[in-house]
Design an enzyme around this catalytic site. Structure first.
Site, PDB file in Angstrom:
ATOM      1  CD  GLU A  54       9.929  45.991 -53.009  1.00 16.71           C
ATOM      2  OE1 GLU A  54      10.961  46.607 -52.717  1.00 16.71           O
ATOM      3  OE2 GLU A  54       8.815  46.562 -53.153  1.00 16.71           O
ATOM      4  CB  CYS A  89       9.089  46.038 -49.376  1.00 19.02           C
ATOM      5  SG  CYS A  89       7.598  46.855 -49.992  1.00 19.02           S
ATOM      6  CB  THR A 166       4.829  81.025 -76.551  1.00 16.13           C
ATOM      7  OG1 THR A 166       4.835  82.329 -75.953  1.00 16.13           O
ATOM      8  CG2 THR A 166       6.161  80.338 -76.267  1.00 16.13           C
ATOM      9  CD1 TRP A 175      -5.373  74.022 -81.671  1.00 13.81           C
ATOM     10  CD2 TRP A 175      -4.189  74.140 -79.780  1.00 13.81           C
ATOM     11  NE1 TRP A 175      -6.235  73.816 -80.639  1.00 13.81           N
ATOM     12  CE2 TRP A 175      -5.535  73.883 -79.457  1.00 13.81           C
ATOM     13  CE3 TRP A 175      -3.262  74.249 -78.754  1.00 13.81           C
ATOM     14  CZ2 TRP A 175      -5.965  73.753 -78.139  1.00 13.81           C
ATOM     15  CZ3 TRP A 175      -3.694  74.109 -77.449  1.00 13.81           C
ATOM     16  CH2 TRP A 175      -5.016  73.862 -77.158  1.00 13.81           C
ATOM     17  CG  LEU A 209      -3.833  74.522 -67.028  1.00 12.15           C
ATOM     18  CD1 LEU A 209      -3.319  75.551 -66.043  1.00 12.15           C
ATOM     19  CD2 LEU A 209      -2.733  74.169 -68.029  1.00 12.15           C
ATOM     20  CB  SER A 227       0.475  88.047 -56.044  1.00 12.69           C
ATOM     21  OG  SER A 227       1.678  87.405 -56.372  1.00 12.69           O
TER      22      SER A 227
END
Length: 370
Positions: A54, A89, A166, A175, A209, A227
């Protein structure tokens, strides 16, 4: 033009421009138009701490010399009514003399929750709510999740062959899908507040990543489930500037923790009764840290843990036109189930071709109705 819907559509397009920018704030767009249908100003939410949609639209109108008194503001979310890093706003719209506000949906933030609409109406501003509600909520599904559930919207990403493989038994996985699919996956990373992976992926692949294949104004945080605090201080994930690294552990190793903290990581101890990281507690902690959308990109073991504990909201799957057979890793290691009724029921949400691959988005049945 008096029909508000074209301007809401325009405002939704502006909101989409904040997709990778405004986190952890919602993606909001605003169009200000006069009674003749002339657009006076427009804008979308900026980075956290910056102006909201806004205010951007009001500034745009002022820069063009337009008088907005009596005009209508079309905005994709209820104007905020609280003082955060920016001012309310709703007050900015009132002070500018806006005569009418058409908003897509109420803000789920309990600090707003209808107060913005109430203050506008109390100041004599006409308020209409509803046009574009579904689209605005969808664009901000992670923000709604965090506000209403206290946890992020969890999107599990995987790339596989058509028979769900996978990686081969020898670990080969690059890939399976095409460059187009990989770039699309980076776009989904870019819109997330954080990317989550497991220590197995870190040790096996030493990935960064980060977002590389598409332009982005910011890098999402990285979350590692580790962990035993095995993350090497020299891991490449620490080489990405400008992002926060959160490492969740279950066992206390002060020297390892100190070494990781020296690399800029935040180490959080969240053990469960089995000596592993408490994943539901992790999601609650990420919610408190402002994470709206969590992009889960890990191996089949951690994917299986998230599915087994009912923590995945959505699957983002890239399927290659390829069969790789048995003796390989699948999407997730969970089960075996004893009955078909025990399976996780999904609803197809979107299907697109990314030649030569297929992108499939499936949601856990009923999960989006939180």
């Amino acid at each position: 033009m008096t029909d508000p819907h074209p301007f809401i559509i325009q405002a939704l397009g502006l909101a989409a421009q904040a997709l990778c920018l405004s986190n952890p704030n919602p993606r909001v767009g605003c169009v200000i138009a006069d009674s003749t249908g002339k657009v006076l100003g427009q804008g979308h939410t900026q980075q956290a701490g910056g102006p909201h949609a806004e205010v951007m639209a009001l500034r745009d109108a002022a820069a063009q010399g337009h008088d907005v008194r009596g005009a209508t503001a079309y905005v994709t979310l209820e104007p905020c009514a609280h003082q955060g890093r920016t001012g309310p706003c709703c007050d900015a719209l009132i002070q500018a003399g806006i005569g009418r506000v058409v908003a897509s949906i109420a803000d789920p933030n309990p600090l707003v929750g209808g107060q913005g609409f109430a203050r506008l109406r109390a100041a004599g501003v006409q308020v209409e709510v509803g046009p574009g509600a579904a689209e605005s909520r969808e664009l901000n599904i992670g923000f709604f999740s965090r506000m209403l559930r206290g946890t992020p919207w969890v999107r599990m990403k995987a790339a596989s062959s058509l028979d769900g493989v996978t990686a081969l038994a020898n670990g080969a996985s690059q890939w399976i899908t095409s460059a187009a699919a990989r770039a699309d996956g980076h776009a989904w990373r870019a819109r997330a507040c954080a990317v989550l992976t497991g220590i197995g992926t870190v040790l096996e692949d030493d990935p960064q990543l980060n977002v590389r294949d598409v332009a982005t104004p910011r890098q999402p945080h990285l979350v590692v489930v580790d962990s035993r605090l095995q993350t090497p201080p020299g891991a490449r994930l620490f080489d990405v500037p400008g992002r926060q690294v959160l490492i969740y552990a279950a066992q206390d190793h002060p020297e390892r923790a100190q070494a990781l903290q020296a690399r800029g990581a935040t180490v959080i101890q969240l053990p469960n009764a089995h000596g592993k990281v408490d994943l539901p507690a992790l999601l609650r902690d990420l919610g408190q840290r402002g994470v709206n959308e969590l992009h889960l990109e890990a191996g089949h073991k951690l994917h299986g843990s998230f599915l087994r504990e009912g923590l995945v909201d959505e699957l983002l799957l890239y399927l290659a036109p390829l069969l790789l057979g048995s003796g390989a890793h699948g999407l997730a290691n969970w089960g075996p189930l004893q009955a078909l009724a025990d399976g996780l029921r999904l609803e197809f949400h979107d299907v697109q071709m990314l030649n030569p691959d297929l992108r499939l988005i499936a949601r856990v049945a009923g999960r989006a109705g939180f």
